[in-house]
Design a protein around this motif. Structure first.
Motif, PDB file in Angstrom:
ATOM      1  N   THR A  47      20.271  13.727   6.896  1.00 14.26           N
ATOM      2  CA  THR A  47      19.389  12.826   6.162  1.00 14.26           C
ATOM      3  C   THR A  47      19.370  11.573   7.135  1.00 14.26           C
ATOM      4  O   THR A  47      20.331  11.480   8.031  1.00 14.26           O
ATOM      5  CB  THR A  47      19.557  12.385   4.874  1.00 14.26           C
ATOM      6  OG1 THR A  47      20.487  11.405   4.658  1.00 14.26           O
ATOM      7  CG2 THR A  47      19.971  13.360   3.627  1.00 14.26           C
TER       8      THR A  47
ATOM      9  N   GLU B 193      24.221  22.570  -8.004  1.00 19.12           N
ATOM     10  CA  GLU B 193      23.791  22.132  -9.250  1.00 19.12           C
ATOM     11  C   GLU B 193      23.802  23.088 -10.207  1.00 19.12           C
ATOM     12  O   GLU B 193      24.301  24.446 -10.036  1.00 19.12           O
ATOM     13  CB  GLU B 193      21.804  22.050  -9.305  1.00 19.12           C
ATOM     14  CG  GLU B 193      21.195  21.729 -10.488  1.00 19.12           C
ATOM     15  CD  GLU B 193      19.628  21.403 -10.096  1.00 19.12           C
ATOM     16  OE1 GLU B 193      19.245  20.828 -10.911  1.00 19.12           O
ATOM     17  OE2 GLU B 193      19.303  22.265  -9.457  1.00 19.12           O
TER      18      GLU B 193
ATOM     19  N   LEU C 259      22.958  24.253  -3.280  1.00 14.88           N
ATOM     20  CA  LEU C 259      21.504  24.057  -2.791  1.00 14.88           C
ATOM     21  C   LEU C 259      21.782  23.596  -1.472  1.00 14.88           C
ATOM     22  O   LEU C 259      20.863  23.830  -0.729  1.00 14.88           O
ATOM     23  CB  LEU C 259      20.852  23.038  -3.777  1.00 14.88           C
ATOM     24  CG  LEU C 259      20.665  23.188  -5.046  1.00 14.88           C
ATOM     25  CD1 LEU C 259      20.181  21.872  -5.931  1.00 14.88           C
ATOM     26  CD2 LEU C 259      20.101  24.497  -5.615  1.00 14.88           C
ATOM     27  N   ALA C 260      22.488  23.091  -1.134  1.00 11.52           N
ATOM     28  CA  ALA C 260      22.603  22.534   0.429  1.00 11.52           C
ATOM     29  C   ALA C 260      23.890  22.421   1.039  1.00 11.52           C
ATOM     30  O   ALA C 260      24.552  22.111   0.319  1.00 11.52           O
ATOM     31  CB  ALA C 260      21.685  21.213   0.602  1.00 11.52           C
TER      32      ALA C 260
ATOM     33  N   ALA D 262      13.233  13.956  -1.220  1.00 14.96           N
ATOM     34  CA  ALA D 262      12.725  15.062  -0.287  1.00 14.96           C
ATOM     35  C   ALA D 262      12.836  16.415  -1.152  1.00 14.96           C
ATOM     36  O   ALA D 262      12.075  17.337  -0.793  1.00 14.96           O
ATOM     37  CB  ALA D 262      13.386  15.426   1.102  1.00 14.96           C
ATOM     38  N   ASN D 263      13.577  16.319  -2.148  1.00 15.60           N
ATOM     39  CA  ASN D 263      13.872  17.597  -3.138  1.00 15.60           C
ATOM     40  C   ASN D 263      13.314  17.199  -4.515  1.00 15.60           C
ATOM     41  O   ASN D 263      14.512  17.427  -5.528  1.00 15.60           O
ATOM     42  CB  ASN D 263      14.901  18.045  -2.965  1.00 15.60           C
ATOM     43  CG  ASN D 263      15.312  18.737  -1.315  1.00 15.60           C
ATOM     44  OD1 ASN D 263      14.916  19.646  -0.994  1.00 15.60           O
ATOM     45  ND2 ASN D 263      15.809  17.905  -0.545  1.00 15.60           N
TER      46      ASN D 263
ATOM     47  N   THR E  83      23.654  18.840   4.904  1.00 15.92           N
ATOM     48  CA  THR E  83      22.305  18.434   5.175  1.00 15.92           C
ATOM     49  C   THR E  83      22.470  16.953   5.706  1.00 15.92           C
ATOM     50  O   THR E  83      22.877  16.161   5.317  1.00 15.92           O
ATOM     51  CB  THR E  83      21.513  18.324   3.624  1.00 15.92           C
ATOM     52  OG1 THR E  83      21.683  19.744   3.205  1.00 15.92           O
ATOM     53  CG2 THR E  83      20.267  17.822   3.968  1.00 15.92           C
TER      54      THR E  83
ATOM     55  N   HIS F 246      15.165  18.336  -9.005  1.00 17.99           N
ATOM     56  CA  HIS F 246      16.352  18.710  -9.413  1.00 17.99           C
ATOM     57  C   HIS F 246      17.201  17.717 -10.197  1.00 17.99           C
ATOM     58  O   HIS F 246      16.570  16.408 -10.171  1.00 17.99           O
ATOM     59  CB  HIS F 246      17.166  18.917  -8.205  1.00 17.99           C
ATOM     60  CG  HIS F 246      16.941  20.158  -7.245  1.00 17.99           C
ATOM     61  ND1 HIS F 246      17.377  21.461  -7.646  1.00 17.99           N
ATOM     62  CD2 HIS F 246      15.929  20.195  -6.126  1.00 17.99           C
ATOM     63  CE1 HIS F 246      16.753  22.260  -7.034  1.00 17.99           C
ATOM     64  NE2 HIS F 246      15.974  21.719  -6.234  1.00 17.99           N
TER      65      HIS F 246
ATOM     66  N   TRP G 103      17.748  12.785  -0.018  1.00 20.05           N
ATOM     67  CA  TRP G 103      17.833  14.240  -0.603  1.00 20.05           C
ATOM     68  C   TRP G 103      16.703  14.227  -1.626  1.00 20.05           C
ATOM     69  O   TRP G 103      15.935  15.156  -1.952  1.00 20.05           O
ATOM     70  CB  TRP G 103      19.255  14.729  -0.614  1.00 20.05           C
ATOM     71  CG  TRP G 103      19.285  16.216  -0.819  1.00 20.05           C
ATOM     72  CD1 TRP G 103      19.247  17.137   0.273  1.00 20.05           C
ATOM     73  CD2 TRP G 103      19.020  17.107  -2.056  1.00 20.05           C
ATOM     74  NE1 TRP G 103      19.168  18.216  -0.229  1.00 20.05           N
ATOM     75  CE2 TRP G 103      18.897  18.376  -1.608  1.00 20.05           C
ATOM     76  CE3 TRP G 103      18.853  16.594  -3.287  1.00 20.05           C
ATOM     77  CZ2 TRP G 103      18.752  19.177  -2.546  1.00 20.05           C
ATOM     78  CZ3 TRP G 103      18.654  17.672  -4.140  1.00 20.05           C
ATOM     79  CH2 TRP G 103      18.546  19.053  -3.951  1.00 20.05           C
TER      80      TRP G 103
END
Length: 130
Positions: free
Chosen positions: A46, A56, A40-41, A97-98, A44, A101, A94
């Protein structure tokens, strides 16, 4: 003028380490994909720090730290308590913010990559509070 040479050597060493780290992350992402994970990322950032990979599979969310070292043994011991705390804090950012999931849970994995290309994943390598 020796300071200039030291600075240049340090800069070159840092660039080599970053390139090796990116290569190890590419290897780790490919291994995860082969095992059915969806990345997914990558890299990243933060406010709490950087996450190498977020993946995932079947609703299970994994925050994956990638460690590249000359040997698997060195890589396996490269994640200290301070870095684990930073990873937990970055993962919290994370997730906030997302949303949506990790319905089946979340965990922290470590993928270790040796200089000879050997790759091992340590699933559920640590837990919050370890």
């Amino acid at each position: 003028m020796s300071g200039f040479g030291d600075t240049t050597r340090r800069l070159l060493r840092g660039r080599r380490a970053e390139a090796a780290g990116r290569g190890a992350e590419d290897v780790a992402a490919a291994a995860l994909a082969r095992d059915g994970w969806r990345v997914l990322a990558r890299r990243t950032r933060t406010p709490a720090g950087e996450l190498d990979l977020v993946a995932e599979r079947d609703g299970l969310l994994a925050f994956v730290e990638v460690k590249a070292r000359p040997s698997l043994t060195e890589a396996a011991f490269a994640l200290g308590a301070r870095q684990r705390m930073r990873l937990v804090a970055a993962a919290e950012w994370w997730v906030a913010a997302n949303p949506g999931h990790g319905e089946a849970g979340m965990r922290f994995d470590v993928v270790i990559v040796a200089a000879d290309g050997t790759v091992r994943r340590i699933a559920d390598a640590f837990r919050i509070g370890d």
